[in-house]
Scaffold this active site. Structure first.
Site, mmCIF file in Angstrom:
data_model
loop_
_atom_site.group_PDB
_atom_site.id
_atom_site.type_symbol
_atom_site.label_atom_id
_atom_site.label_comp_id
_atom_site.label_asym_id
_atom_site.label_seq_id
_atom_site.Cartn_x
_atom_site.Cartn_y
_atom_site.Cartn_z
ATOM 1 N N CYS A 58 -11.055 -17.375 -39.686
ATOM 2 C CA CYS A 58 -10.757 -18.303 -40.782
ATOM 3 C C CYS A 58 -9.249 -18.463 -40.778
ATOM 4 O O CYS A 58 -8.528 -17.583 -41.242
ATOM 5 C CB CYS A 58 -11.242 -17.746 -42.124
ATOM 6 S SG CYS A 58 -10.703 -18.743 -43.522
ATOM 7 N N CYS A 81 -7.713 -18.901 -44.593
ATOM 8 C CA CYS A 81 -7.663 -17.763 -45.525
ATOM 9 C C CYS A 81 -8.408 -16.602 -44.900
ATOM 10 O O CYS A 81 -7.948 -16.043 -43.910
ATOM 11 C CB CYS A 81 -8.192 -18.143 -46.912
ATOM 12 S SG CYS A 81 -9.769 -19.021 -46.919
ATOM 13 N N CYS A 117 -12.341 -16.389 -45.060
ATOM 14 C CA CYS A 117 -13.780 -16.583 -45.260
ATOM 15 C C CYS A 117 -14.557 -15.686 -44.297
ATOM 16 O O CYS A 117 -14.256 -15.640 -43.099
ATOM 17 C CB CYS A 117 -14.161 -18.042 -45.027
ATOM 18 S SG CYS A 117 -13.342 -19.164 -46.159
#
Lengths: 206, 92
Positions: free
Chosen positions: A98, A101, A103
């Site tokens: 990700c 961020c 995830c």
């Protein structure tokens, strides 16, 4: 005092009290969610992988609808983002990252390994994945295999269904689940019939 | 709506240059052409959700790109697979 200066425990208690008073979520629901988050571990995903290796119908369901496949094994998915599962094989190898961020499919893999959220992993996985896997995990993706980096950017959470290793013919689900590691389901490692006795690479650092 | 196999281009838009935003389309793929793999479902637009604004539901697609289209040094067959909302996609 602004919200940024508030003591975090007090802030949490205030938010929880407000959520309850407004009828948005009850205290038992919060406790149930905390319990299910804490209970989640890579063992859940490993059970799904092992079942998919021995049961073609389940494999079909897993690749079609990961959420329903998880629920079929009693894993609580209600209220969570949909789970997608991508299959690794001799032609394509998926690696999940990700870049925006962190995830991560927590319901089936638990809390992410520390490196999954690091800026270094996120940058290198998308830009130079073959070098990353070879240098950090000793995972060499053959030139004949297409490497597909999956950037988990939005509402799905992604898990990899690794290829069943040679030398596991006749094994039952429990034996198979025991060799599936968290990295295999992210795509940084591949399962081995006989896991190395010492160290499994970066994921064991703390 | 886009169909699987359809060629799409990610908009070369940079709304973060003009104000606070919450965008789920990575920088590196803006302006890059790829191919629709499948429609993943419809989800509230995170760009509004993040600011507690009423969030319209938008189609979300899995889009495949040649990795070399972003980083020329990449191995020719390697790919990127990214979730992208419909309002970020256009027909080239």
């Amino acid at each position: 005092m602004t919200i940024l200066e508030a003591d975090s425990d007090q802030l949490l208690a205030a938010v929880r009290a407000l959520l309850e008073r407004k009828g948005i979520v009850t205290s038992p629901e919060v406790h149930a969610q905390i319990a299910s988050t804490d209970a989640a571990s890579p063992g859940q995903g490993a059970r799904m992988v092992a079942k998919a290796w021995v049961d073609p119908d389940y494999r079909g369901l897993l690749l079609e609808d990961g959420t329903r496949a998880a629920e079929a094994l009693g894993i609580r998915m209600r209220g969570l983002p949909p789970l997608g599962v991508l299959e690794n094989g001799l032609e394509v190898h998926h690696l999940v990252v990700c870049t925006l961020c962190s995830c991560y499919p927590r319901a089936v893999l638990g809390y992410p390994p520390f490196w999954y959220k690091s800026a270094a992993y996120r940058a290198r996985a998308i830009r130079d994945p073959r070098e990353l896997l070879a240098s950090e995990w000793k995972t060499v993706i053959p030139d004949t295999v297409k490497l597909r980096v999956v950037d988990s950017t939005a509402d799905y959470r992604w898990m990899v269904l690794p290829r069943r290793p040679d030398g596991t013919e006749g094994w039952d689900e429990e034996q198979l689940a025991a060799i599936v590691r968290v990295g295999d389901m992210i795509g940084v490692t591949v399962p081995e019939a006989q896991p190395a006795a010492v160290g499994t690479g970066s994921e064991t650092r703390s | 709506m886009f169909a699987p196999g359809e060629t799409v281009r990610v908009k070369d838009a940079w709304p973060e240059a003009t104000g606070p935003v919450h965008i789920r389309t990575p920088h590196y793929v803006r302006g890059v052409t790829g191919e629709i793999v499948r429609h993943l479902g419809d989800f509230p637009n995170p760009e509004d959700l993040a600011f507690a604004r009423p969030a319209e539901t938008r189609p979300l697609y899995h889009v495949r790109f040649r990795k070399g289209a972003v980083w020329p040094e990449a191995k020719p067959d390697d790919e990127l697979l990214i979730e992208i909302f419909e309002h970020w996609l256009e027909r080239p």
